[in-house]
Design an enzyme around this catalytic site. Structure first.
Site, PDB file in Angstrom:
ATOM      1  NE  ARG A 211       6.142  18.017  12.340  1.00 31.38           N
ATOM      2  CZ  ARG A 211       6.959  17.840  13.384  1.00 31.38           C
ATOM      3  NH1 ARG A 211       8.108  18.479  13.454  1.00 31.38           N
ATOM      4  NH2 ARG A 211       6.641  17.000  14.340  1.00 31.38           N
ATOM      5  CG  PHE A 227      17.677  25.425  10.640  1.00 27.10           C
ATOM      6  CD1 PHE A 227      19.019  25.314  10.967  1.00 27.10           C
ATOM      7  CD2 PHE A 227      17.170  26.689  10.341  1.00 27.10           C
ATOM      8  CE1 PHE A 227      19.846  26.442  11.005  1.00 27.10           C
ATOM      9  CE2 PHE A 227      17.984  27.816  10.373  1.00 27.10           C
ATOM     10  CZ  PHE A 227      19.318  27.693  10.711  1.00 27.10           C
ATOM     11  CG  ASP A 249      19.516  19.638   8.948  1.00 22.04           C
ATOM     12  OD1 ASP A 249      18.517  19.996   9.587  1.00 22.04           O
ATOM     13  OD2 ASP A 249      20.569  19.240   9.502  1.00 22.04           O
ATOM     14  CG  ASP A 299      11.933  24.481  13.661  1.00 19.51           C
ATOM     15  OD1 ASP A 299      11.986  25.160  14.706  1.00 19.51           O
ATOM     16  OD2 ASP A 299      11.675  23.251  13.650  1.00 19.51           O
ATOM     17  CB  CYS A 339      12.998  25.697  20.146  1.00 25.03           C
ATOM     18  SG  CYS A 339      14.695  25.469  19.644  1.00 25.03           S
TER      19      CYS A 339
HETATM   20  N1  SAH Z   1      12.242  21.581  11.712  1.00 25.22           N
HETATM   21  C1  SAH Z   1      12.642  20.295  12.204  1.00 25.22           C
HETATM   22  C2  SAH Z   1      13.523  20.387  13.423  1.00 25.22           C
HETATM   23  C3  SAH Z   1      14.771  21.241  13.275  1.00 25.22           C
HETATM   24  S1  SAH Z   1      15.994  20.904  14.468  1.00 25.22           S
HETATM   25  C4  SAH Z   1      11.421  19.427  12.456  1.00 25.22           C
HETATM   26  O1  SAH Z   1      10.273  19.911  12.354  1.00 25.22           O
HETATM   27  O2  SAH Z   1      11.593  18.238  12.739  1.00 25.22           O
HETATM   28  C5  SAH Z   1      17.344  21.836  13.947  1.00 25.22           C
HETATM   29  C6  SAH Z   1      18.124  21.273  12.772  1.00 25.22           C
HETATM   30  O3  SAH Z   1      19.093  22.259  12.390  1.00 25.22           O
HETATM   31  C7  SAH Z   1      18.951  20.016  13.027  1.00 25.22           C
HETATM   32  O4  SAH Z   1      18.553  19.031  12.129  1.00 25.22           O
HETATM   33  C8  SAH Z   1      20.425  20.421  12.752  1.00 25.22           C
HETATM   34  O5  SAH Z   1      21.141  19.409  12.060  1.00 25.22           O
HETATM   35  C9  SAH Z   1      20.241  21.612  11.866  1.00 25.22           C
HETATM   36  N2  SAH Z   1      21.306  22.626  11.847  1.00 25.22           N
HETATM   37  C10 SAH Z   1      22.007  23.152  12.887  1.00 25.22           C
HETATM   38  N3  SAH Z   1      22.817  24.155  12.452  1.00 25.22           N
HETATM   39  C11 SAH Z   1      22.630  24.265  11.114  1.00 25.22           C
HETATM   40  C12 SAH Z   1      23.155  25.128  10.096  1.00 25.22           C
HETATM   41  N4  SAH Z   1      24.040  26.086  10.384  1.00 25.22           N
HETATM   42  N5  SAH Z   1      22.705  24.966   8.832  1.00 25.22           N
HETATM   43  C13 SAH Z   1      21.805  24.005   8.530  1.00 25.22           C
HETATM   44  N6  SAH Z   1      21.272  23.174   9.453  1.00 25.22           N
HETATM   45  C14 SAH Z   1      21.673  23.299  10.720  1.00 25.22           C
END
Ligand code: SAH
Length: 395
Positions: A211, A227, A249, A299, A339
């Site tokens: 980040r 995401f 998200d 992500d 990840c």
């Molecule tokens: N980038 C974030 C962490 C991402 S975790 C950080 O730095 O904190 C992954 C995220 O993807 C979760 O919040 C989950 O709700 C979301 N997610 C999962 N499948 C998804 C989809 N198909 N479309 C949008 N969001 C999704």
């Protein structure tokens, strides 16, 4: 007398190299009747003592090493491991002004199956293996000694416990119940963490360094943060003077928290959007209607939980990264991460190269990323390196 595991001839090699796992197929015989999570001695086929380990009768990883020394696995043992882990992190904590960090990263901190994150004065534990479960009292005692002012909360509400023959658990282990939000700070950014119902232990601490590194790409740019969870990269984009930030998200609570986080930091929320959308659909919509961004951040959650899922995961990563490249303006930047531990860095790089070909774009890798410094990788345990990313310049 504790129970003993004797390995198949030759299988001692990985333990002599201090890798902490004994697989079921590597076991020749078991002396005694060890119970779920019981501490056992591990011997080579020739009877050489190798390690003390926790027995996981239901898992393919049949034993996880607590120690390569002949020592008791008691409260003092855990105090030593915790103290070592804390002192290794002190400089990192000071440098980042961190009030939230990973204190114990499982195998890499010599505590297989145990994750502990600290958010202010709350220690949040995940006990993921039979051994961790069996030693929960000793671990809690040790935490009370090393962190006398902290409360301890458990978030072992994860499905991997099933593989170990354990039920999911959640709740207070010591001290106060966490409030609905605990505010932590990293690199000068404030973040609300929901310990009781957020993802994992509440926050994705592992992306902190990425980040921070993302900020140099966003000044004056339009940014799509896919995401977004509780804002993460989007908050750093606002801090880094992005012109416009779209956070996407599927979790409304996460998006609400993302907006609250932006406000908490005094950022201009009029240039930010918090979109409840499925990223796979959203990217296609943007492609159809011609919406373009200067920077796309990708992500996603873990796509591969097991080797059997790896092929499908590769297709998933290729698909979303291809779509991301297609909605980038010429010269735009894709910041993309995986990840999934099973997805090795080289493979991820190849997938991104394929995605560029399919997108019909020329692409250059300009920076590489990994998990934050409080998520170390023990040299004997390369599996600990699970989070990787690339900055891609898309022409
Ligand atoms: N980038 C974030 C962490 C991402 S975790 C950080 O730095 O904190 C992954 C995220 O993807 C979760 O919040 C989950 O709700 C979301 N997610 C999962 N499948 C998804 C989809 N198909 N479309 C949008 N969001 C999704």
């Amino acid at each position: 007398m504790s129970s003993a595991i004797y390995l198949v001839k030759g299988r001692e090699k990985s333990l002599l190299r201090r890798h902490p796992w004994v697989f079921s197929r590597g076991i020749q015989k078991i002396d005694g009747k060890p119970q779920l999570g019981e501490t056992v001695d591990i011997y080579s086929n020739q009877g050489q003592w190798l390690a003390k380990a926790a027995f996981s009768p239901q898992s393919q990883i049949r034993a996880r090493v607590w120690s390569f020394e002949k020592e008791e696995i008691n409260t003092d043992f855990f105090i030593k491991r915790l103290t070592d882990a804390q002192s290794m992190r002190n400089a990192i904590i000071e440098r980042g002004g961190l009030t939230g960090y990973r204190l114990i990263a499982g195998e890499s901190d010599g505590l297989p199956g145990i994750t502990i994150d600290r958010y202010q004065d709350f220690l949040v534990c995940q006990l993921l293996s039979a051994g961790a479960e069996a030693k929960r009292e000793e671990l809690i005692e040790a935490l009370k000694v090393v962190y006398p002012t902290c409360s301890i909360y458990e978030r072992s509400d994860v499905s991997v416990r099933k593989k170990e023959g354990l039920k999911e658990r959640q709740g207070v282990l010591h001290g106060d119940t966490p409030p609905d939000v605990v505010v932590i700070e990293e690199n000068g950014v404030k973040i609300q963490v929901d310990i009781k119902s957020g993802h994992k232990t509440g926050f994705y601490l592992d992306q902190r360094d990425s980040r921070q590194l993302s900020m140099k790409y966003v000044d004056g740019k339009t940014v799509l943060n896919c995401f977004s969870y509780t804002g993460g990269f989007g908050l750093y984009a606002l801090k880094g003077n992005a012109a416009h930030v779209v956070n996407a998200d599927v979790s409304q609570p996460a998006l609400d928290n993302a907006k609250a986080n932006a406000e908490l930091n005094g950022f201009d929320v009029s240039i930010a959007e918090f979109l409840n959308a499925d990223v796979f659909k959203l990217l296609r919509e943007y492609r159809e209607n011609g919406t373009k961004f200067d920077v796309v951040i990708m992500d996603p959650p873990k796509f591969a939980e097991s080797k059997a899922q790896l092929n499908g995961a590769c297709r998933g990563y290729k698909d979303i990264n291809m779509l991301a490249m297609q909605i980038l303006k010429p010269g735009g930047t894709l910041l993309t991460y995986s990840c999934s531990g099973l997805m090795e860095q080289n493979l991820f790089q190849k997938i991104l190269a394929d995605a560029a070909l399919d997108a019909g774009r020329k692409m250059q890798f300009i920076e590489r990323f990994g998990q934050a410094a409080d998520h170390p990788v023990d040299s004997a345990y390369p599996e600990g390196f699970y989070l990787k990313g690339f900055a891609c310049q898309v022409i």
